[in-house]
Motif scaffolding. Sequence first.
Motif, mmCIF file in Angstrom:
data_model
loop_
_atom_site.group_PDB
_atom_site.id
_atom_site.type_symbol
_atom_site.label_atom_id
_atom_site.label_comp_id
_atom_site.label_asym_id
_atom_site.label_seq_id
_atom_site.Cartn_x
_atom_site.Cartn_y
_atom_site.Cartn_z
ATOM 1 N N ARG A 83 0.738 -1.209 -0.160
ATOM 2 C CA ARG A 83 -0.058 0.182 0.080
ATOM 3 C C ARG A 83 0.762 1.243 -0.022
ATOM 4 N N ALA A 84 1.902 1.214 0.670
ATOM 5 C CA ALA A 84 2.660 2.603 0.905
ATOM 6 C C ALA A 84 3.080 2.944 -0.414
ATOM 7 N N ASP A 85 4.089 1.892 -1.108
ATOM 8 C CA ASP A 85 4.386 2.193 -2.419
ATOM 9 C C ASP A 85 3.378 2.523 -3.243
ATOM 10 N N VAL A 86 2.168 1.848 -3.487
ATOM 11 C CA VAL A 86 1.253 2.224 -4.481
ATOM 12 C C VAL A 86 0.884 3.761 -4.017
ATOM 13 N N VAL A 87 0.622 4.120 -2.933
ATOM 14 C CA VAL A 87 0.242 5.667 -2.618
ATOM 15 C C VAL A 87 1.118 6.382 -3.025
ATOM 16 N N ALA A 88 2.599 6.238 -2.584
ATOM 17 C CA ALA A 88 3.577 7.253 -2.633
ATOM 18 C C ALA A 88 3.578 7.278 -4.404
ATOM 19 N N ARG A 89 3.612 6.223 -5.144
ATOM 20 C CA ARG A 89 3.868 6.141 -6.443
ATOM 21 C C ARG A 89 2.989 6.871 -7.027
ATOM 22 N N SER A 90 1.652 6.744 -6.613
ATOM 23 C CA SER A 90 0.212 7.556 -7.175
ATOM 24 C C SER A 90 0.442 8.767 -6.853
ATOM 25 N N ALA A 91 0.798 9.353 -5.721
ATOM 26 C CA ALA A 91 0.898 10.825 -5.169
ATOM 27 C C ALA A 91 1.862 11.248 -6.085
ATOM 28 N N GLU A 92 3.099 10.876 -6.472
ATOM 29 C CA GLU A 92 4.189 11.343 -7.387
ATOM 30 C C GLU A 92 3.563 11.578 -8.728
ATOM 31 N N ALA A 93 2.853 10.479 -9.268
ATOM 32 C CA ALA A 93 2.174 10.533 -10.776
ATOM 33 C C ALA A 93 1.137 11.436 -11.000
ATOM 34 N N LEU A 94 0.431 11.723 -9.731
ATOM 35 C CA LEU A 94 -0.912 12.743 -9.995
ATOM 36 C C LEU A 94 -0.402 14.156 -9.741
ATOM 37 N N ALA A 95 0.767 14.358 -9.052
ATOM 38 C CA ALA A 95 1.322 15.547 -8.907
ATOM 39 C C ALA A 95 1.675 16.209 -10.274
ATOM 40 N N THR A 96 2.013 15.398 -11.227
ATOM 41 C CA THR A 96 2.302 16.059 -12.428
ATOM 42 C C THR A 96 1.023 16.414 -13.334
ATOM 43 N N LEU A 97 -0.114 16.394 -12.810
ATOM 44 C CA LEU A 97 -0.991 16.982 -13.591
ATOM 45 C C LEU A 97 -1.247 18.327 -13.267
ATOM 46 N N PRO A 98 -1.526 19.118 -14.414
ATOM 47 C CA PRO A 98 -1.489 20.504 -14.409
ATOM 48 C C PRO A 98 -2.451 21.189 -13.307
ATOM 49 N N GLY A 99 -1.861 22.039 -12.683
ATOM 50 C CA GLY A 99 -2.577 22.626 -11.388
ATOM 51 C C GLY A 99 -2.820 21.874 -10.140
ATOM 52 N N VAL A 100 -1.917 20.793 -10.229
ATOM 53 C CA VAL A 100 -2.058 19.932 -8.753
ATOM 54 C C VAL A 100 -0.776 20.340 -7.957
ATOM 55 N N SER A 101 -0.700 20.568 -6.814
ATOM 56 C CA SER A 101 0.383 20.836 -5.905
ATOM 57 C C SER A 101 1.118 19.499 -5.678
ATOM 58 N N PRO A 102 2.143 19.230 -5.038
ATOM 59 C CA PRO A 102 2.973 17.900 -4.431
ATOM 60 C C PRO A 102 1.779 17.607 -3.504
#
Length: 195
Positions: free
Chosen positions: A15-34
């Motif tokens: 879970r921790a790896d999935v959540v961390a990877r997802s957070a990193e990928a989603l933060a690349t969307l325009p207008g989304v902060s880390p």
Amino acid sequence: MIGVHARYRGRDKRRADVVARSAEALATLPGVSPFEMVSVEDIRTDVDSSEAALNLVMALLSDGNWAIGLGITQNGRGVYAASDAVGTRPAQVKVGVDTRRPGTAAEDIAAVFALLGHVLHKRTLEGREATSLVRSGMNQNEAARELGISKQAMSQRLQAAGWQAEQSGWKLALHLITRAEADQPTGPAGPAAEA
């Protein structure tokens, strides 16, 4: 301010790896902060606009493994309202909104996301590929060439995937989020309405 809180509800043992990877990928969307890591399963972030919030929620809904809270408030950070709203069921969006007319905006936004979630959940792998290409900016001819299929087959995939319904729902959600953000009270904050 608008914020999104996502709680991983999938079955992956890492879970921790999935959540961390997802957070990193989603933060690349325009207008989304880390993202802030709230816990092993929880991440949250502020977004720059209604459209950025909508695109982030749609990405989380498409995955199907996240309970999602959307917070819209004039008083404090949007992530706090989002954290108050987030539920526990995967592919469900709960909304917390401080508005002049409590209840209405949150309920309407949550209802649109429930409909969009249904459309996304019914989509096949082929439908996901087709809609992903068109969403990225390709026209149907270009997407068909990319997939090695005819334009007619591409059109059929988009129709079966509910592309038209997704686009209509996306526009409605954008209007509702924008309206809720503009309808923020100017005085002291009241409790966020939950849907």
